[in-house]
Design a protein around this motif. Structure first.
Motif, PDB file in Angstrom:
ATOM      1  N   TYR A   9     -39.407   7.872  24.496  1.00  0.00           N
ATOM      2  CA  TYR A   9     -38.515   8.698  23.669  1.00  0.00           C
ATOM      3  C   TYR A   9     -37.642   9.634  24.498  1.00  0.00           C
ATOM      4  O   TYR A   9     -36.682  10.201  23.979  1.00  0.00           O
ATOM      5  CB  TYR A   9     -39.324   9.551  22.683  1.00  0.00           C
ATOM      6  N   ILE A  51     -41.902  11.602  14.381  1.00  0.00           N
ATOM      7  CA  ILE A  51     -43.078  11.775  15.232  1.00  0.00           C
ATOM      8  C   ILE A  51     -42.729  11.679  16.731  1.00  0.00           C
ATOM      9  O   ILE A  51     -43.624  11.702  17.572  1.00  0.00           O
ATOM     10  CB  ILE A  51     -44.167  10.737  14.894  1.00  0.00           C
ATOM     11  N   TYR A  86     -42.015  12.563  20.343  1.00  0.00           N
ATOM     12  CA  TYR A  86     -42.240  13.740  21.188  1.00  0.00           C
ATOM     13  C   TYR A  86     -40.923  14.121  21.869  1.00  0.00           C
ATOM     14  O   TYR A  86     -39.999  13.310  21.967  1.00  0.00           O
ATOM     15  CB  TYR A  86     -43.352  13.487  22.216  1.00  0.00           C
ATOM     16  N   VAL A 128     -45.469  17.469  20.941  1.00  0.00           N
ATOM     17  CA  VAL A 128     -45.966  16.233  20.319  1.00  0.00           C
ATOM     18  C   VAL A 128     -46.286  16.503  18.850  1.00  0.00           C
ATOM     19  O   VAL A 128     -47.263  17.185  18.529  1.00  0.00           O
ATOM     20  CB  VAL A 128     -47.232  15.720  21.047  1.00  0.00           C
TER      21      VAL A 128
END
Lengths: 190, 190
Positions: B68, B167, B169, B179
């Motif tokens: 991510y 969701i 992070y 997180v």
């Protein structure tokens, strides 16, 4: 010490069934799973808890027990688990790491249970469709496995794997459950 | 307390690279995995450990870091892991529960590492063929994942998932890694 906890955390299949586990304890255990790692942090796992005898009775008949013990169909009434945590995959959350997540969650919860003087067993031989129906679980969720929990009523002993390489667990005349584990030098290959 | 250990056991991706981890420590961690549950007690997992900089340098380029964080290709020299444990499946041992076993083994080892003041990250984005070649791992063994280990050099904070349900992070301006975890009442569905 984590090493003591890991050692104490054996797969138990006979319990003091009358020793109840309350829902708050199960929630504490699921919280340990919640705070554990999840692949891509996707957190696709959902949980169903059960601690009352009526609901437990719906779950028990759908579980397969100790495949290697051919003469033992599972714990008798009085020695059955007093609680369960069912792990489900939420199919609306796409993840490639669901099974890894399940294993991580199981170990967090079982170590937590061990610390509380409880014990359990991860059961993957589950009649999933029947259990899904018995508990009226919506189709969105797929049952992955069931953790049986209770106050252990058996002794489990770790042995070394013998020269024949047989890893099947077995039960001796004193009903001690023996589990052959491979040696460290056999599993570290480099 | 297992709850403190679970909470402290975050996925760390930046380390004090100079802080060495010896092979005995890695063996202790693998021993925790060895003594943990395995589906049908089949124990299909094998392990490769690495703690010397030369070998670590063969492993590092084959790992994918923090999907991510698009602007962050992974830890810079000086912040890289000082050790690795590679988990392999021994294809000569048939098991339907290999991925569950992996998750269980990972959690045992990472909780053990946390207790020792170390930290790590389970990496499943691995260039498996290249890594297999780099370490000359026989074809009999299939790489499943890599655990990166070291003395953590970052702060990881758990947040609640916001109303948008995201969701992913993220890292803030102080390089704190956030997180988002789903709430307990969102994951216990019954």
């Amino acid at each position: 010490m984590i090493s003591e906890l890991v050692l104490k955390n054996r797969s138990y299949r006979r319990f003091y069934q009358d020793s109840a586990i309350d829902l708050d304890t199960l929630r504490e255990l699921v919280n340990l799973a919640r705070l554990s790692a999840s692949g891509g942090n996707l957190q696709p796992l959902k949980y169903i808890t059960s601690s009352d005898p009526q609901r437990n009775a719906l779950i028990f008949p759908n579980l397969g027990w100790a495949g290697y013990l051919k003469d033992w169909p599972g714990p008798v009434e009085g020695e059955r688990p007093s609680a369960y945590i069912i792990i489900l995959k939420d199919t609306e959350i796409k993840s490639q790491a669901t099974e890894y997540d399940c294993g991580i969650a199981c170990q967090s919860m079982l170590l937590g249970a061990t610390e509380k003087g409880l014990g359990g067993c991860i059961i993957i031989t589950v009649q999933k469709e029947k259990l899904q129906e018995a508990l009226k679980i919506p189709d969105r969720y797929e049952i992955r496995l069931v953790i049986a929990l209770g106050k252990p009523k058996e002794t489990v002993q770790i042995d070394s794997v013998g020269p024949d390489g047989d890893i099947k667990y077995w039960r001796d005349k004193q009903a001690v459950h023996h589990v052959p584990k491979r040696d460290l030098d056999d599993i570290i290959i480099g």
